[in-house]
Design a protein around this motif. Sequence first.
Motif, mmCIF file in Angstrom:
data_model
loop_
_atom_site.group_PDB
_atom_site.id
_atom_site.type_symbol
_atom_site.label_atom_id
_atom_site.label_comp_id
_atom_site.label_asym_id
_atom_site.label_seq_id
_atom_site.Cartn_x
_atom_site.Cartn_y
_atom_site.Cartn_z
ATOM 1 N N SER A 130 -1.584 -106.201 -39.591
ATOM 2 C CA SER A 130 -1.638 -107.505 -38.923
ATOM 3 C C SER A 130 -0.241 -108.083 -38.770
ATOM 4 O O SER A 130 0.086 -108.702 -37.745
ATOM 5 N N MET A 131 0.609 -107.902 -39.772
ATOM 6 C CA MET A 131 1.986 -108.362 -39.692
ATOM 7 C C MET A 131 2.751 -107.608 -38.599
ATOM 8 O O MET A 131 3.529 -108.188 -37.834
ATOM 9 N N ALA A 132 2.528 -106.306 -38.517
ATOM 10 C CA ALA A 132 3.206 -105.495 -37.513
ATOM 11 C C ALA A 132 2.864 -105.966 -36.109
ATOM 12 O O ALA A 132 3.713 -105.978 -35.211
ATOM 13 N N GLU A 133 1.620 -106.366 -35.905
ATOM 14 C CA GLU A 133 1.202 -106.872 -34.598
ATOM 15 C C GLU A 133 1.961 -108.147 -34.247
ATOM 16 O O GLU A 133 2.375 -108.345 -33.091
ATOM 17 N N LEU A 134 2.147 -109.027 -35.225
ATOM 18 C CA LEU A 134 2.931 -110.245 -34.998
ATOM 19 C C LEU A 134 4.383 -109.902 -34.701
ATOM 20 O O LEU A 134 5.017 -110.523 -33.840
ATOM 21 N N CYS A 135 4.918 -108.917 -35.409
ATOM 22 C CA CYS A 135 6.309 -108.508 -35.221
ATOM 23 C C CYS A 135 6.541 -107.994 -33.804
ATOM 24 O O CYS A 135 7.564 -108.267 -33.185
ATOM 25 N N SER A 136 5.588 -107.243 -33.274
ATOM 26 C CA SER A 136 5.723 -106.716 -31.923
ATOM 27 C C SER A 136 5.730 -107.832 -30.887
ATOM 28 O O SER A 136 6.422 -107.749 -29.872
ATOM 29 N N SER A 137 4.987 -108.889 -31.169
ATOM 30 C CA SER A 137 4.920 -110.017 -30.244
ATOM 31 C C SER A 137 6.133 -110.922 -30.358
ATOM 32 O O SER A 137 6.585 -111.494 -29.365
ATOM 33 N N MET A 138 6.673 -111.047 -31.573
ATOM 34 C CA MET A 138 7.772 -111.984 -31.820
ATOM 35 C C MET A 138 8.840 -111.360 -32.710
ATOM 36 O O MET A 138 8.970 -111.705 -33.883
ATOM 37 N N PRO A 139 9.611 -110.387 -32.211
ATOM 38 C CA PRO A 139 10.598 -109.673 -33.038
ATOM 39 C C PRO A 139 11.881 -110.472 -33.277
ATOM 40 O O PRO A 139 12.901 -110.275 -32.618
ATOM 41 N N THR A 140 11.833 -111.408 -34.226
ATOM 42 C CA THR A 140 13.001 -112.214 -34.571
ATOM 43 C C THR A 140 13.273 -112.130 -36.069
ATOM 44 O O THR A 140 12.393 -111.782 -36.854
ATOM 45 N N SER A 141 14.494 -112.488 -36.460
ATOM 46 C CA SER A 141 14.855 -112.483 -37.883
ATOM 47 C C SER A 141 14.014 -113.482 -38.663
ATOM 48 O O SER A 141 13.778 -113.315 -39.855
ATOM 49 N N GLY A 142 13.577 -114.548 -37.988
ATOM 50 C CA GLY A 142 12.740 -115.547 -38.650
ATOM 51 C C GLY A 142 11.401 -114.995 -39.073
ATOM 52 O O GLY A 142 10.770 -115.496 -39.999
ATOM 53 N N GLY A 143 10.954 -113.955 -38.386
ATOM 54 C CA GLY A 143 9.755 -113.236 -38.774
ATOM 55 C C GLY A 143 8.523 -114.111 -38.896
ATOM 56 O O GLY A 143 8.105 -114.796 -37.968
ATOM 57 N N LEU A 144 7.930 -114.077 -40.082
ATOM 58 C CA LEU A 144 6.670 -114.769 -40.338
ATOM 59 C C LEU A 144 6.803 -116.272 -40.147
ATOM 60 O O LEU A 144 5.867 -116.935 -39.687
ATOM 61 N N TYR A 145 7.961 -116.788 -40.466
ATOM 62 C CA TYR A 145 8.242 -118.221 -40.324
ATOM 63 C C TYR A 145 8.179 -118.631 -38.856
ATOM 64 O O TYR A 145 7.565 -119.630 -38.491
ATOM 65 N N TYR A 146 8.787 -117.841 -38.001
ATOM 66 C CA TYR A 146 8.758 -118.112 -36.568
ATOM 67 C C TYR A 146 7.330 -117.991 -36.040
ATOM 68 O O TYR A 146 6.856 -118.827 -35.260
#
Length: 605
Positions: A130-146
């Motif tokens: 589930s985290m990887a799916e978010l990363c693909s949509s929003m690949p920023t250093s802020g990560g989960l926070y963003y």
Amino acid sequence: MATPRRSVADEPVTSVLPGGDVPYDATGGGGGEYSADDEVLAALGYKSEFKREFSLFTTFCVSFAVLGLLPSFASTLYYGMGYAGTAGGIVKEKKKKKEKEKEKSKLTTCLGMTWGWIVAMIGIQCVAMSMAELCSSMPTSGGLYYASAVLAPPGYGPFAAWITGWSNWLAQVTAAPSVNYGISAMILAACSIQNPSYTPTNYQTFLLTVFIMILHAIMSSLPTKWLAQINSAGSTFNFVALIIVIILIPAGTDRPARGLPRFTPSSEVWGTIYEGTSFPHGVSVLMSFIGVIWTMSGYDSPFHLAEECSNANVASPRAIVLTSATGGLFGWFLQLVVAYTVVDIASVLESDLGQPFAAYLMQCLPQKTVLAILSLTIIAGFSMGQGCMIAASRVTFAYARDDCFPLSRYWKKVNETTRTPVNAVWFNCFIGILCLLLIFGGELAVGALFSIGAIAAFIAFTTPIFIRVFFVGSRFRAGPWNLGRYSVPIGVVACAFVLLMVPILCFPSVTGEELTPATMNWTVVVYGGPMFLATLWWFVSARKWFKGPKVNIEHLMLGREGNVVSGVVAGDGVEEGVVGGGDKKNGSASASVDKEVVVDGEVKG
């Protein structure tokens, strides 16, 4: 010749720019062209500040180094054995009460170390995917926070980002100190094996750990290209050392020479459990998951390195899943090796060596082999600690970029020579050294560093997943790496697993009259205290000035008229500060708006 128009309207990214348009520098070189990665990052509202010198493999290497399966397992062996141990695994609190139970120390291994690892890995793998799916949509250093800020309902983005950010930062900033504490304990345990008359002191452990922290800070301040090479070598060593240890322990065990069968019978390995806590067997097994959770933490590192990775919205999520899957599989193999060869868990937990893994090795291997395995584990742990320092510095940089910390203007500065956030590295090093003062509070106090890492990471990992599953649903705009129709079911399993585990990880191992300040689980205090203060800070002050992830690029919207002033486009523009909402044009849960303005964390027409 006019500069060609660039648009990310069709890109699978969550854009903060109206209509998905990408800003460009009309006077810059290269005709204002963006690379594919820069285009995606610009659509997320940030300018590229790092060199993209990480690939899928090198990103995986950093992540696997942070995972540090062998040293992580060695550092948290106490929890797997002590909370759901064998018939011989008598925890310290019960020793005096049931001394006769030592007679049951007959090669029986624990359910928590066999089936328990598998059960925990199902939940952890769901969180990782589930985290990887978010990363693909929003690949920023802020990560989960963003992601939390973007996906949250309108008006709640800043608060979601604040809670996720502080929880994730607590997990990151305590990672290197806890890893390095484990390394120091193993080094000093090796000294005790060589010289039985030597007993390590807290002061010696503290100084050695601080020395390792400073070495890691120096290494983490190097240029990105050097860091990629160092972590590639370290991760390769980590993997090779893990394979060697998995083979060497069963091959080199001298249990027969000690009058024991070479391996524990499978019927005992897979079918028995010792009640290592005052809770029922099932709860004891769940409590032992802290070792699995802490060992498996680190797979979020590719998210935080996304701005330094080429083809980030594909390579980074792949690295997340690859790290979790590889770590889970080989971690289980290592668990089985220990389960089949451990002799007396009570002796492991109570050993004067002060390091359960070293004590376990002494039970089933010759001394020279023990020292060889400890040496491999220490080197692998050193690489892991350095990887943790890198990942934590990127998180600190990303949050400081949005003014989350006091004196953020210093921590968000990128060194002009190395092009890395050197100030953030040393800020984290200082905080980590302060955390190490817990060593003088005893084993339970310093053990909170491991517990806080498990809970803080889990809460940070799952907050954006929870928002995505229960508030966004089908409106989520997935990236090129996604789970398709299985996205919501997997996200539900991930959230359920975390909701179950967070309170259980705060349980003490004893209850009733045996529960004293010396035997309680201090995790709720060590984690809950800082998070309570952060929440209080939000309601007292931060809610007035913190607006969530900021856009730090000057927007010149193509096809629009308007003057760029301090990153704000007059008219149809976007001002710093984003929250979640719906993209009316694309029907996605993004901070993208069409002919609207994001002001003070709210979308206004």
